[in-house]
Scaffold this motif. Structure first.
Motif, PDB file in Angstrom:
ATOM      1  N   GLU A  16      35.674  33.978  40.472  1.00  0.00           N
ATOM      2  CA  GLU A  16      36.293  34.663  39.342  1.00  0.00           C
ATOM      3  C   GLU A  16      37.114  33.692  38.511  1.00  0.00           C
ATOM      4  OE1 GLU A  16      36.973  39.166  41.144  1.00  0.00           O
ATOM      5  OE2 GLU A  16      38.474  37.604  41.503  1.00  0.00           O
ATOM      6  N   PHE A  17      37.828  32.797  39.176  1.00  0.00           N
ATOM      7  CA  PHE A  17      38.646  31.832  38.448  1.00  0.00           C
ATOM      8  C   PHE A  17      37.763  30.893  37.630  1.00  0.00           C
ATOM      9  CE2 PHE A  17      40.629  27.743  37.852  1.00  0.00           C
ATOM     10  CZ  PHE A  17      41.894  28.074  37.384  1.00  0.00           C
ATOM     11  N   GLU A  18      36.690  30.406  38.227  1.00  0.00           N
ATOM     12  CA  GLU A  18      35.791  29.497  37.505  1.00  0.00           C
ATOM     13  C   GLU A  18      35.222  30.165  36.269  1.00  0.00           C
ATOM     14  OE1 GLU A  18      32.984  28.409  40.454  1.00  0.00           O
ATOM     15  OE2 GLU A  18      34.294  26.925  41.414  1.00  0.00           O
ATOM     16  N   LEU A  19      34.843  31.432  36.395  1.00  0.00           N
ATOM     17  CA  LEU A  19      34.312  32.151  35.241  1.00  0.00           C
ATOM     18  C   LEU A  19      35.395  32.372  34.187  1.00  0.00           C
ATOM     19  CD1 LEU A  19      31.948  33.519  33.917  1.00  0.00           C
ATOM     20  CD2 LEU A  19      32.451  35.594  35.221  1.00  0.00           C
ATOM     21  N   ALA A  20      36.605  32.695  34.629  1.00  0.00           N
ATOM     22  CA  ALA A  20      37.711  32.889  33.690  1.00  0.00           C
ATOM     23  C   ALA A  20      38.000  31.609  32.915  1.00  0.00           C
ATOM     24  CB  ALA A  20      38.960  33.349  34.434  1.00  0.00           C
ATOM     25  N   ALA A  21      37.930  30.467  33.594  1.00  0.00           N
ATOM     26  CA  ALA A  21      38.155  29.190  32.920  1.00  0.00           C
ATOM     27  C   ALA A  21      37.027  28.881  31.936  1.00  0.00           C
ATOM     28  CB  ALA A  21      38.284  28.074  33.953  1.00  0.00           C
ATOM     29  N   GLU A  22      35.788  29.148  32.328  1.00  0.00           N
ATOM     30  CA  GLU A  22      34.643  28.899  31.447  1.00  0.00           C
ATOM     31  C   GLU A  22      34.743  29.735  30.171  1.00  0.00           C
ATOM     32  OE1 GLU A  22      30.959  29.565  33.365  1.00  0.00           O
ATOM     33  OE2 GLU A  22      31.309  28.086  34.950  1.00  0.00           O
ATOM     34  N   LEU A  23      35.158  30.985  30.312  1.00  0.00           N
ATOM     35  CA  LEU A  23      35.223  31.894  29.175  1.00  0.00           C
ATOM     36  C   LEU A  23      36.485  31.712  28.343  1.00  0.00           C
ATOM     37  CD1 LEU A  23      33.944  35.133  30.957  1.00  0.00           C
ATOM     38  CD2 LEU A  23      32.660  33.603  29.454  1.00  0.00           C
ATOM     39  N   GLY A  24      37.389  30.851  28.784  1.00  0.00           N
ATOM     40  CA  GLY A  24      38.601  30.584  28.024  1.00  0.00           C
ATOM     41  C   GLY A  24      39.748  31.521  28.310  1.00  0.00           C
ATOM     42  N   HIS A  25      39.602  32.390  29.313  1.00  0.00           N
ATOM     43  CA  HIS A  25      40.703  33.291  29.661  1.00  0.00           C
ATOM     44  C   HIS A  25      41.833  32.542  30.364  1.00  0.00           C
ATOM     45  CE1 HIS A  25      38.087  36.339  28.307  1.00  0.00           C
ATOM     46  NE2 HIS A  25      37.388  36.500  29.419  1.00  0.00           N
ATOM     47  N   GLU A  56      50.842  27.988  31.787  1.00  0.00           N
ATOM     48  CA  GLU A  56      49.683  28.873  31.664  1.00  0.00           C
ATOM     49  C   GLU A  56      49.688  29.937  32.756  1.00  0.00           C
ATOM     50  OE1 GLU A  56      45.861  30.244  30.238  1.00  0.00           O
ATOM     51  OE2 GLU A  56      47.702  29.378  29.417  1.00  0.00           O
ATOM     52  N   ILE A  57      50.059  29.535  33.970  1.00  0.00           N
ATOM     53  CA  ILE A  57      50.146  30.505  35.066  1.00  0.00           C
ATOM     54  C   ILE A  57      51.177  31.579  34.743  1.00  0.00           C
ATOM     55  CG2 ILE A  57      50.772  30.824  37.481  1.00  0.00           C
ATOM     56  CD1 ILE A  57      48.088  29.515  37.163  1.00  0.00           C
ATOM     57  N   ASP A  58      52.331  31.159  34.255  1.00  0.00           N
ATOM     58  CA  ASP A  58      53.398  32.111  33.918  1.00  0.00           C
ATOM     59  C   ASP A  58      52.967  33.030  32.782  1.00  0.00           C
ATOM     60  OD1 ASP A  58      54.935  30.941  35.861  1.00  0.00           O
ATOM     61  OD2 ASP A  58      56.076  29.670  34.474  1.00  0.00           O
ATOM     62  N   ARG A  59      52.230  32.487  31.811  1.00  0.00           N
ATOM     63  CA  ARG A  59      51.765  33.307  30.689  1.00  0.00           C
ATOM     64  C   ARG A  59      50.833  34.417  31.167  1.00  0.00           C
ATOM     65  NH1 ARG A  59      47.365  33.902  27.403  1.00  0.00           N
ATOM     66  NH2 ARG A  59      46.163  32.392  28.615  1.00  0.00           N
ATOM     67  N   ASP A  82      45.045  43.159  37.451  1.00  0.00           N
ATOM     68  CA  ASP A  82      43.828  43.956  37.290  1.00  0.00           C
ATOM     69  C   ASP A  82      43.140  43.703  35.952  1.00  0.00           C
ATOM     70  OD1 ASP A  82      44.310  45.041  39.760  1.00  0.00           O
ATOM     71  OD2 ASP A  82      45.333  46.821  38.993  1.00  0.00           O
ATOM     72  N   ALA A  83      43.923  43.543  34.885  1.00  0.00           N
ATOM     73  CA  ALA A  83      43.338  43.334  33.567  1.00  0.00           C
ATOM     74  C   ALA A  83      42.560  42.025  33.517  1.00  0.00           C
ATOM     75  CB  ALA A  83      44.431  43.351  32.496  1.00  0.00           C
ATOM     76  N   LEU A  84      43.106  40.981  34.131  1.00  0.00           N
ATOM     77  CA  LEU A  84      42.428  39.685  34.149  1.00  0.00           C
ATOM     78  C   LEU A  84      41.159  39.761  34.992  1.00  0.00           C
ATOM     79  CD1 LEU A  84      42.345  36.699  33.407  1.00  0.00           C
ATOM     80  CD2 LEU A  84      43.850  36.229  35.362  1.00  0.00           C
ATOM     81  N   ARG A  85      41.243  40.423  36.114  1.00  0.00           N
ATOM     82  CA  ARG A  85      40.058  40.574  36.961  1.00  0.00           C
ATOM     83  C   ARG A  85      38.953  41.338  36.243  1.00  0.00           C
ATOM     84  NH1 ARG A  85      42.714  42.422  42.682  1.00  0.00           N
ATOM     85  NH2 ARG A  85      43.015  40.351  43.611  1.00  0.00           N
ATOM     86  N   GLU A  86      39.328  42.364  35.494  1.00  0.00           N
ATOM     87  CA  GLU A  86      38.322  43.169  34.805  1.00  0.00           C
ATOM     88  C   GLU A  86      37.603  42.364  33.732  1.00  0.00           C
ATOM     89  OE1 GLU A  86      35.936  46.374  34.110  1.00  0.00           O
ATOM     90  OE2 GLU A  86      37.308  45.988  35.770  1.00  0.00           O
ATOM     91  N   ARG A  87      38.296  41.425  33.137  1.00  0.00           N
ATOM     92  CA  ARG A  87      37.673  40.616  32.080  1.00  0.00           C
ATOM     93  C   ARG A  87      36.595  39.695  32.629  1.00  0.00           C
ATOM     94  NH1 ARG A  87      42.810  38.114  29.028  1.00  0.00           N
ATOM     95  NH2 ARG A  87      41.276  37.367  27.505  1.00  0.00           N
ATOM     96  N   VAL A  88      36.643  39.398  33.919  1.00  0.00           N
ATOM     97  CA  VAL A  88      35.632  38.514  34.502  1.00  0.00           C
ATOM     98  C   VAL A  88      34.771  39.248  35.534  1.00  0.00           C
ATOM     99  CG1 VAL A  88      36.960  36.412  34.100  1.00  0.00           C
ATOM    100  CG2 VAL A  88      37.290  37.669  36.236  1.00  0.00           C
ATOM    101  N   ARG A  89      34.854  40.566  35.564  1.00  0.00           N
ATOM    102  CA  ARG A  89      34.036  41.323  36.517  1.00  0.00           C
ATOM    103  C   ARG A  89      32.584  41.300  36.080  1.00  0.00           C
ATOM    104  NH1 ARG A  89      32.522  46.856  37.731  1.00  0.00           N
ATOM    105  NH2 ARG A  89      33.443  47.630  35.774  1.00  0.00           N
TER     106      ARG A  89
END
Length: 332
Positions: A16-25, A43-46, A55-62
């Motif tokens: 999930e993290f790798e996909l989030a990084a690829e997509l720019g999240h 960035e972590i704090d943001r 949950d919102a971040l996870r849903e963006r890369v589900r």
């Protein structure tokens, strides 16, 4: 901090993290070791302070497969497959199941947006002429995935030779040798080639099936990548030559690394590239996976490399100097 620690703090699994990084999240930065990305504490704090975390971040890369995607869009799996094969929906990942069949995965968030935007395609007869040739057995899923993956990789490029290597990765060795006749340049491009897929099956049969997904196969797709590589090579040569033996030049992968060219291997001993071109945008009439808008060809007139008056392909694709490439439709 490192990727593993960042994923833990963001409550994401590694994939999930790798996909989030690829997509720019998740914004990553270059680490002290070439090729190793890191995430800043800011960035972590943001991300942790964002509404709905985690949950919102996870849903963006589900990601979902065909059955779950069809349920999400309230259509039948058969219609979902037809939309995907026709190029309306672009996969973001794939894997091989236990029967060695390719299983495509899609972003759930993109499917929801598509269902809201293109309700006319969800029911009734398929509009005539918009099936992308699926009646004749044409399947655009692999091509669109390659285009999307290359577009994401181009965002991470640090130099002109690395951009050329991203484009070259979907061309087979024979075409690469034709377009890059200099053996030292070819060896350098191969060295910088990224990995398109992290799927590495154990059996030879499964590996061959994956290899076929990583190399451009449609004639117009191949021509698109060949033209892209030609222009990107011109830009790279103008920036600096590829390193020769006993010559040290900066490595495209990071300012802290040094590149020493290997002795160019013979083409007979070079395996098929692990993966496969400038990214042709998703084929078919579907929306762009990056912008959510319909893919429309929009050539630009950018700064020409070396002052020869020829437009660079990256700028023509809407990439230019920006970190977020736009996806344009391939030539019809």
């Amino acid at each position: 901090m490192g990727i593993a620690r960042a994923a833990q703090e963001l409550c994401l699994r590694r994939g999930e993290f790798e996909l989030a990084a690829e997509l720019g999240h998740v914004r990553t930065i270059a680490g002290p070791v070439a090729g190793r990305r890191q995430v800043s504490r800011r960035e972590i704090d943001r991300l942790r302070a964002a509404e709905g975390f985690p949950d919102a971040l996870r849903e963006r890369v589900r990601t979902v497969g065909t059955a779950e995607g069809a349920e999400l869009m309230l259509i039948s799996p058969g219609r979902f497959g037809r939309l995907a094969r026709a190029g309306f929906i672009t996969p973001v990942r794939f894997y091989l199941n236990r029967y060695r069949a390719i299983v495509w995965l899609y972003l759930a968030d993109e499917l929801r947006q598509f269902a809201e935007r293109e309700r006319v395609l969800l029911s009734g007869r398929f509009p005539k002429g918009l099936d992308g040739g699926t009646a004749a057995g044409r399947d655009l899923r692999a091509r669109n995935w390659r285009g999307r993956r290359i577009g994401l990789l181009l965002q991470e490029c640090a130099g002109p030779w690395e951009r050329a290597a991203v484009v070259a990765v979907v061309l087979d060795p024979a075409q690469l040798a034709e377009l890059v006749p200099d053996p030292y340049e070819r060896a350098y491009v191969r060295r910088l080639m990224p990995e398109l897929s992290q799927v590495h099956p154990q059996s030879e049969t499964a590996r061959e099936k994956v290899r076929r997904l990583l190399v451009a196969d449609d004639p117009d797709e191949i021509q698109w990548h060949r033209a892209g590589l030609t222009l990107l090579l011109e830009t790279a040569r103008c920036a600096r030559p590829a390193p020769r033996p006993d010559e040290v030049l900066p490595d495209d992968r990071g300012a802290d690394a040094a590149a020493r060219s290997p002795v160019p291997p013979s083409d007979e001993n070079v395996p098929t590239p692990p993966s496969g071109a400038v990214a042709p945008p998703p084929s078919g009439p579907g929306p762009s996976p990056h912008t959510g808008r319909e893919t429309v060809a929009s050539p630009r007139a950018p700064v020409a490399p070396c002052g020869d008056g020829r437009a660079g392909l990256l700028a023509r694709l809407g990439l230019g100097r920006s970190r977020r490439p736009r996806v344009a439709a391939p030539p019809r």
